[in-house]
Scaffold this active site. Structure first.
Site, mmCIF file in Angstrom:
data_model
loop_
_atom_site.group_PDB
_atom_site.id
_atom_site.type_symbol
_atom_site.label_atom_id
_atom_site.label_comp_id
_atom_site.label_asym_id
_atom_site.label_seq_id
_atom_site.Cartn_x
_atom_site.Cartn_y
_atom_site.Cartn_z
ATOM 1 N N ASP A 51 0.889 -1.175 0.000
ATOM 2 C CA ASP A 51 0.000 0.000 0.000
ATOM 3 C C ASP A 51 0.921 1.218 0.000
ATOM 4 O O ASP A 51 2.148 1.086 0.082
ATOM 5 C CB ASP A 51 -0.881 -0.020 1.274
ATOM 6 C CG ASP A 51 -1.776 1.218 1.381
ATOM 7 O OD1 ASP A 51 -2.417 1.573 0.381
ATOM 8 O OD2 ASP A 51 -1.812 1.847 2.462
ATOM 9 N N SER A 52 0.315 2.398 -0.053
ATOM 10 C CA SER A 52 1.119 3.619 0.032
ATOM 11 C C SER A 52 1.583 3.883 1.470
ATOM 12 O O SER A 52 2.488 4.671 1.692
ATOM 13 C CB SER A 52 0.288 4.805 -0.453
ATOM 14 O OG SER A 52 -0.822 4.980 0.404
ATOM 15 N N CYS A 108 -4.516 -1.935 -1.216
ATOM 16 C CA CYS A 108 -4.817 -0.537 -1.510
ATOM 17 C C CYS A 108 -5.874 -0.509 -2.604
ATOM 18 O O CYS A 108 -5.676 -1.085 -3.678
ATOM 19 C CB CYS A 108 -3.521 0.114 -2.004
ATOM 20 S SG CYS A 108 -3.725 1.754 -2.694
ATOM 21 N N GLU A 153 -2.621 9.379 7.980
ATOM 22 C CA GLU A 153 -1.152 9.381 7.902
ATOM 23 C C GLU A 153 -0.554 10.295 8.976
ATOM 24 O O GLU A 153 0.561 10.082 9.442
ATOM 25 C CB GLU A 153 -0.674 9.832 6.507
ATOM 26 C CG GLU A 153 -0.825 8.776 5.428
ATOM 27 C CD GLU A 153 0.065 7.541 5.619
ATOM 28 O OE1 GLU A 153 1.137 7.646 6.241
ATOM 29 O OE2 GLU A 153 -0.334 6.453 5.149
ATOM 30 N N CYS A 168 -11.055 2.768 0.916
ATOM 31 C CA CYS A 168 -9.636 3.101 1.018
ATOM 32 C C CYS A 168 -9.195 2.404 2.300
ATOM 33 O O CYS A 168 -9.871 2.535 3.336
ATOM 34 C CB CYS A 168 -9.438 4.608 1.133
ATOM 35 S SG CYS A 168 -7.756 5.071 1.623
ATOM 36 N N HIS A 179 -7.046 3.014 4.366
ATOM 37 C CA HIS A 179 -6.718 3.901 5.485
ATOM 38 C C HIS A 179 -7.939 4.146 6.386
ATOM 39 O O HIS A 179 -7.794 4.376 7.587
ATOM 40 C CB HIS A 179 -6.255 5.270 4.965
ATOM 41 C CG HIS A 179 -4.832 5.319 4.500
ATOM 42 N ND1 HIS A 179 -4.353 4.592 3.445
ATOM 43 C CD2 HIS A 179 -3.779 6.053 4.964
ATOM 44 C CE1 HIS A 179 -3.062 4.873 3.262
ATOM 45 N NE2 HIS A 179 -2.692 5.752 4.178
HETATM 46 N N1 DGL Z 1 -4.793 3.113 1.204
HETATM 47 C C1 DGL Z 1 -4.997 3.457 -0.140
HETATM 48 C C2 DGL Z 1 -6.310 3.002 -0.725
HETATM 49 O O1 DGL Z 1 -6.847 2.005 -0.263
HETATM 50 C C3 DGL Z 1 -4.429 4.721 -0.732
HETATM 51 C C4 DGL Z 1 -4.357 5.985 0.055
HETATM 52 C C5 DGL Z 1 -3.496 7.009 -0.651
HETATM 53 O O2 DGL Z 1 -2.258 6.793 -0.690
HETATM 54 O O3 DGL Z 1 -4.028 7.998 -1.186
HETATM 55 O O4 DGL Z 1 -6.813 3.556 -1.657
#
Ligand code: DGL
Length: 225
Positions: free
Chosen positions: A6-7, A69, A145, A180, A182
């Protein structure tokens, strides 16, 4: 060994879910902090990063790879057949869970800008005959984040969550996809704002999917941040 990428923090949510579901699975995790956020990238940039992330995890010895992600999962179809081998995107299993949860056939999606632009969730939901309403909530990625979550939220952070949900809150939906990985860190607050709407976590559904296809005996997690 399972590879997850993931990011950033979203992948850690997936990893935490997988640890609950299958504590003995051997996992290699990669968070691409250098290129975060993924949600503001173009499809071609995303494709380049996903190709590189998959290659990196294969070089680390991953047999199966979960794209932890949703944003990165939107370009899965652009990978070659060889690149897609034993690679699992997260959108389909998440939509499947939402379709099971909805009683009225109307599903909300909050996701990054790139995910909403791709309409990957909407296409998958509509293919099954349900209605999708999608809203971008990129600001929530920065919030997570920055260390904010259900257990630690500032006043500004709370306003940010409320603002991100202000429109979808008025939609007639009974299931909301946290599209997402996150976002599950804020699921308690999101739930408070959304009331009786069922929340579907892409992090949990992704972890469940990979545990079904890949979990054998194994121990330990190698974490690269
Ligand atoms: N966690 C990621 C997702 O599920 C990406 C969040 C990001 O880096 O913008 O889309």
């Amino acid at each position: 060994m399972i590879g997850i990428f993931d990011s950033g923090m979203g992948g850690l949510n997936v990893l935490a879910e997988l640890r609950q579901i299958a504590p003995l699975c051997d996992v290699c995790f990669f968070a691409d902090r250098e290129n975060a956020p993924y949600g503001t990238k173009s499809p071609s940039e995303l494709l380049r990063l996903v190709r590189r992330d998959v290659k990196l995890l294969r070089e680390c010895g991953a047999d199966e790879i979960l794209i932890g992600c949703c944003t990165a999962s939107t370009v899965y179809g652009e990978l070659s057949e060889g690149e897609r081998r034993r690679v699992f995107p997260i959108i389909k299993p998440t939509v499947k869970a939402a379709l099971t949860a909805t009683k009225i056939g109307r599903i909300g999606v909050i996701a990054t800008e790139a995910t909403v632009r791709s309409h990957a969730f909407r296409q998958e939901i509509e293919r099954e005959g349900a209605v999708a309403v999608e809203y971008a909530a990129q600001a929530l990625v920065s919030l997570v984040e920055g260390g904010e979550s259900d257990s630690y939220i500032t006043r500004t952070g709370l306003k940010c969550v409320r603002d991100a949900l202000s429109e979808i809150k008025n939609e007639k939906i009974d299931a909301l996809i946290l599209g997402c990985t996150h976002f599950p860190r804020l699921s308690g607050i999101i739930s408070d704002v959304m009331g009786s709407v069922r929340l579907i976590s892409s992090a949990y559904e992704g972890a469940l999917e990979i545990s079904r296809v890949a979990c054998t005996d194994g121990v330990g997690a190698t974490v690269y941040l």
